[in-house]
Design an enzyme around this catalytic site. Structure first.
Site, short mmCIF file in Angstrom:
data_model
loop_
_atom_site.label_atom_id
_atom_site.label_comp_id
_atom_site.label_asym_id
_atom_site.label_seq_id
_atom_site.Cartn_x
_atom_site.Cartn_y
_atom_site.Cartn_z
N LYS A 164 81.72 2.03 151.40
CA LYS A 164 82.42 3.12 150.72
C LYS A 164 83.31 3.87 151.72
CE LYS A 164 78.81 3.66 147.24
NZ LYS A 164 77.59 4.35 146.78
N GLN A 203 74.13 9.30 148.73
CA GLN A 203 73.61 7.98 148.37
C GLN A 203 72.16 8.09 147.90
OE1 GLN A 203 75.48 5.26 148.16
NE2 GLN A 203 73.84 3.83 147.66
N ASP A 248 80.48 11.01 141.67
CA ASP A 248 79.48 10.10 141.11
C ASP A 248 79.27 10.36 139.62
OD1 ASP A 248 78.15 8.07 142.50
OD2 ASP A 248 77.00 9.50 143.71
N1 GUN Z 1 72.66 4.19 144.60
C1 GUN Z 1 72.89 3.10 143.82
N2 GUN Z 1 74.00 3.27 143.08
C2 GUN Z 1 74.48 4.48 143.40
C3 GUN Z 1 75.63 5.21 142.97
O1 GUN Z 1 76.42 4.78 142.12
N3 GUN Z 1 75.81 6.42 143.54
C4 GUN Z 1 74.93 6.93 144.46
N4 GUN Z 1 75.17 8.15 144.95
N5 GUN Z 1 73.86 6.28 144.87
C5 GUN Z 1 73.65 5.06 144.34
#
Ligand code: GUN
Length: 299
Positions: free
Chosen positions: A53, A97, A120
């Protein structure tokens, strides 16, 4: 012939649009999109996701900030960091995350993120906007938003009259996916581990979305002929045929079986996966555009 939906190409298109608008926003309006990604602990899969990311954000021309915190970080310290990022004018998107270590209340952390920086789409405000059909002003969670773009490539934007079955009821994928399909006029059913006769229900689906996290659970004979199948699962399973100790990635759908019946289907890897990061970039650009009072591009 079954259409194998190439998520890499669609994701690349999204990223190209993000790059182009980022250059314009930065050059003409003096606003460079800023994304802060926060990871707590050493989960190897999360570390891989987070570094891709951050890397993609740089590639898009964003200010990309990564906070890597030790596993024993306190909830109070994490809340403090989020408060600082909320107040930071150079940051337009904040992503923490998940999963977080057990001693931290994830719900509390997610709700501490300012909704206008919640790229998100997990805050109550954004969930509520999506649930009430205010899709254009919401941040939609990245994986369902990306899945929806893939569905639109096959079926167009108006899905009136189509039956959609979403297998999985998570807050990250299943529920927002169902809301997006409903907003596009599908008749939507959410199936889960307590659903009776899932194979029969799945066979009613013109659009079948699998987001359960169980390798190859959805079998070929569960798929209605001509259906659009979106496989959100990414599961690593042993692959002794590749050599001792080797593994491979599979989805929640038995691809070999399902692709016999489906009209269109996403592969794993290379389907939904690349879309998630692309949509995070899109959401961050949208956030930065809104902060600058500039109309964001449509994705
Ligand atoms: N962990 C797995 N998928 C995601 C996501 O889309 N966003 C976040 N913040 N954590 C995750």
């Amino acid at each position: 012939m079954t259409n194998i939906i190439d998520g890499k190409i669609v994701a690349e298109n999204v990223v190209e649009t993000v790059k182009r608008f980022t250059a314009e926003l930065t050059g003409n309006h003096g606003v460079q999109p800023g994304l802060a990604v926060v990871i707590v602990g050493e989960d190897p899969a999360s570390q891989v996701y987070v570094s891709s990311k951050s890397k993609k954000a740089k590639e898009c021309g964003f200010l990309s900030v990564q906070h890597t915190l030790p596993a024993d970080t306190s909830e109070a310290d994490l809340l403090k960091l989020i408060g600082e990022l909320n107040a930071d004018k150079t940051i337009h998107g904040i992503l923490v995350q998940l999963p977080l270590p057990g001693h931290i209340d994830s719900g509390k952390i997610i709700q501490a993120i300012a909704p206008e920086k919640d790229v998100d789409g997990f805050s109550f405000i954004n969930v509520g906007k999506l649930g009430t059909g205010e899709v254009d002003s919401a941040f939609v969670p990245c994986t369902p938003a990306g899945s929806m773009l893939l569905i639109e490539r096959v079926r167009g934007k108006d899905l009136s009259g189509l039956n959609a079955v979403v297998v999985g009821r998570s807050n990250i994928v299943g529920k927002p996916m169902a809301n997006l399909l409903l907003a596009a006029n599908c008749t939507v059913t959410i199936a889960h581990s307590r659903t009776k006769d899932l194979p029969a229900l799945a066979r009613t689906a013109d659009i079948l979305v699998a987001a359960v996290g169980r390798p190859e659970m959805i079998k070929g004979d569960w798929v209605k002929p001509g259906a659009t199948v979106i496989d959100v699962g990414i599961n690593r399973i042993p692959a002794p045929e590749k050599g001792e100790g080797k593994s491979r990635l599979v989805g929640d759908v038995d691809f070999a079986g399902a692709s016999q019946a489906a009209g269109a289907i996403t592969p794993v890897p290379g389907g939904v996966g690349p879309m998630t990061i692309a949509m995070l970039m899109a959401n961050t650009l949208v956030s930065a555009s809104r902060s600058a009072g500039v109309e964001p591009p449509a994705f």
